[in-house]
Design a protein around this motif. Structure first.
Motif, PDB file in Angstrom:
ATOM      1  N   ILE A 134     -29.206 -34.987 -41.936  1.00  0.00           N
ATOM      2  CA  ILE A 134     -29.109 -33.534 -41.822  1.00  0.00           C
ATOM      3  C   ILE A 134     -27.824 -33.176 -41.089  1.00  0.00           C
ATOM      4  N   GLU A 135     -26.960 -32.453 -41.759  1.00  0.00           N
ATOM      5  CA  GLU A 135     -25.729 -31.952 -41.167  1.00  0.00           C
ATOM      6  C   GLU A 135     -25.846 -30.444 -40.979  1.00  0.00           C
ATOM      7  N   THR A 136     -25.370 -29.962 -39.841  1.00  0.00           N
ATOM      8  CA  THR A 136     -25.436 -28.535 -39.526  1.00  0.00           C
ATOM      9  C   THR A 136     -24.025 -27.971 -39.436  1.00  0.00           C
ATOM     10  N   ARG A 137     -23.800 -26.829 -40.057  1.00  0.00           N
ATOM     11  CA  ARG A 137     -22.509 -26.158 -39.992  1.00  0.00           C
ATOM     12  C   ARG A 137     -22.723 -24.698 -39.616  1.00  0.00           C
ATOM     13  N   LYS A 151     -19.446 -22.614 -29.396  1.00  0.00           N
ATOM     14  CA  LYS A 151     -20.748 -22.114 -28.948  1.00  0.00           C
ATOM     15  C   LYS A 151     -21.619 -21.706 -30.134  1.00  0.00           C
ATOM     16  N   LEU A 152     -20.998 -21.146 -31.165  1.00  0.00           N
ATOM     17  CA  LEU A 152     -21.767 -20.810 -32.365  1.00  0.00           C
ATOM     18  C   LEU A 152     -22.289 -22.082 -33.037  1.00  0.00           C
ATOM     19  N   GLY A 153     -21.431 -23.104 -33.130  1.00  0.00           N
ATOM     20  CA  GLY A 153     -21.875 -24.363 -33.721  1.00  0.00           C
ATOM     21  C   GLY A 153     -22.984 -25.016 -32.929  1.00  0.00           C
ATOM     22  N   LEU A 154     -22.876 -24.992 -31.599  1.00  0.00           N
ATOM     23  CA  LEU A 154     -23.912 -25.577 -30.755  1.00  0.00           C
ATOM     24  C   LEU A 154     -25.221 -24.810 -30.884  1.00  0.00           C
ATOM     25  N   ARG A 168     -14.707 -27.286 -48.918  1.00  0.00           N
ATOM     26  CA  ARG A 168     -15.203 -28.505 -49.542  1.00  0.00           C
ATOM     27  C   ARG A 168     -15.684 -29.527 -48.514  1.00  0.00           C
ATOM     28  N   SER A 169     -15.152 -29.432 -47.285  1.00  0.00           N
ATOM     29  CA  SER A 169     -15.416 -30.479 -46.291  1.00  0.00           C
ATOM     30  C   SER A 169     -16.887 -30.611 -45.898  1.00  0.00           C
ATOM     31  N   PRO A 170     -17.692 -29.522 -45.789  1.00  0.00           N
ATOM     32  CA  PRO A 170     -19.103 -29.733 -45.410  1.00  0.00           C
ATOM     33  C   PRO A 170     -19.873 -30.595 -46.404  1.00  0.00           C
ATOM     34  N   LEU A 171     -19.663 -30.365 -47.694  1.00  0.00           N
ATOM     35  CA  LEU A 171     -20.343 -31.197 -48.693  1.00  0.00           C
ATOM     36  C   LEU A 171     -19.822 -32.627 -48.650  1.00  0.00           C
ATOM     37  N   HIS A 172     -18.508 -32.760 -48.477  1.00  0.00           N
ATOM     38  CA  HIS A 172     -17.925 -34.112 -48.401  1.00  0.00           C
ATOM     39  C   HIS A 172     -18.454 -34.862 -47.186  1.00  0.00           C
ATOM     40  N   ALA A 219     -29.923 -36.186 -48.400  1.00  0.00           N
ATOM     41  CA  ALA A 219     -28.920 -35.426 -47.647  1.00  0.00           C
ATOM     42  C   ALA A 219     -29.269 -33.944 -47.667  1.00  0.00           C
ATOM     43  N   ILE A 220     -29.237 -33.332 -46.474  1.00  0.00           N
ATOM     44  CA  ILE A 220     -29.512 -31.900 -46.342  1.00  0.00           C
ATOM     45  C   ILE A 220     -28.395 -31.274 -45.508  1.00  0.00           C
ATOM     46  N   LEU A 221     -27.829 -30.191 -46.008  1.00  0.00           N
ATOM     47  CA  LEU A 221     -26.810 -29.428 -45.288  1.00  0.00           C
ATOM     48  C   LEU A 221     -27.419 -28.087 -44.886  1.00  0.00           C
ATOM     49  N   VAL A 222     -27.399 -27.781 -43.591  1.00  0.00           N
ATOM     50  CA  VAL A 222     -28.035 -26.570 -43.064  1.00  0.00           C
ATOM     51  C   VAL A 222     -26.954 -25.616 -42.569  1.00  0.00           C
TER      52      VAL A 222
END
Length: 297
Positions: free
Chosen positions: A173-176, A123-126, A207-211, A236-239
């Motif tokens: 865009i990846e969201t974590r 739920k936090l991720g969503l 390390r996994s989010p950047l990978h 590439a953007i990581l949010v």
């Protein structure tokens, strides 16, 4: 026949077994996925992958919550049946039935706690993905800005959270979502240090989010070259919403942000400063049509 003493008590387990069958049959009764009435394709919303995982987590919670009492009562019910048919009372055997019921109760309590923690994380991720999606939707103004936003692009064995198509290039865009820990005084620690190969959170590193973000960008570059026969600029953007991010040691190929300035980042001409390439309307249309085909596969 001595074996009848152990076989006949199984009769008392039949109602519990029938209830367990009903529970298993109802496990997947709820399905939040919706298909289009026009072409029967799955309608993908923002965070669709997390929505599916959340549905499965709730199904597991229902299964553990419903089967737990059934499994816990089964040894006790069988033991009471044994008392009726046994020629003599064996208190050690009855104690074993009680111990087995207690052990099963503890196991299902652990499973329920695991399901609760899993649902809380999903739920936090969503929530984070929906928050980023709402910011991205502000870009979609065809009359004034030739932008397009695509959610949950299937990329082989994984899913890309968002792909934004702009005149300055294509953005992955990846969201974590990560829970912020508390310090000794009970205050939230929300400072995140970005290094070249890892994210350093308060108390742990990943390390996994950047990978995953690099993997998504590499896949999209190769896919566009194969599907559209072009190699546009893919950024590439990581949010990570809610974090205060230190990018002093951040890598140059990935921009890590908390999302507060995401719209300005996508609208700023300086984002594509390293590449003078701009996408013409025809190229944008080709990429958009290819992404739509990929969504409908």
């Amino acid at each position: 026949m001595a074996w009848l003493e152990y076989l006949l008590p199984l009769i008392f387990l039949l109602p519990l077994g029938a209830t367990a069958v009903v529970v298993l049959a109802l496990r997947n009764l709820h399905d939040s996925r919706v298909h289009s009435p026009f072409d029967d394709q799955l309608l993908r919303e923002s965070g669709q992958t997390l929505r599916v995982r959340l549905d499965r987590a709730f199904a597991d919670l229902f299964l553990d919550g419903a089967l737990g009492p059934i499994a816990t009562l089964a040894p006790m019910v069988y033991g009471m049946g044994r008392m009726l048919f046994a020629p003599r009372q064996d208190w050690l055997e009855w104690a074993l039935y009680g111990a087995l019921s207690t052990l099963l109760a503890l196991v299902f309590c652990v499973l329920l706690m695991r399901d609760y923690q899993r649902i809380r994380r999903l739920k936090l991720g969503l929530a984070c993905e929906l928050a980023v999606s709402q910011k991205l939707e502000r870009l979609v103004r065809p009359e004034t800005h030739p932008y397009a936003v695509f959610h949950d692009i299937t990329a082989g064995s994984f899913t890309i959270d968002h792909v934004v198509l702009t005149p300055r290039g294509v953005f992955v865009i990846e969201t974590r979502a990560r829970t912020r820990p508390l310090d000794a005084a009970g205050q939230e620690q929300n400072r995140l240090v970005v290094e070249r190969e890892r994210l350093r959170f308060p108390g742990w590193s990943e390390r996994s989010p950047l990978h995953k973000t690099r993997q998504a960008r590499t896949w999209l570059e190769a896919w566009l070259a194969r599907e559209c026969h072009i190699r546009p600029s893919v950024h590439a953007i990581l949010v990570l919403p809610g974090w205060q991010i230190d990018t002093t040691e951040a890598p140059k190929d990935i921009q890590v942000t908390n999302g507060e300035t995401l719209i300005q980042t996508l609208s700023d001409d300086d984002v594509a400063k390293e590449s003078a390439e701009r996408l013409d309307p025809e190229t944008q249309d080709r990429i958009a049509h290819a992404l739509l085909r990929q969504l409908n596969r």
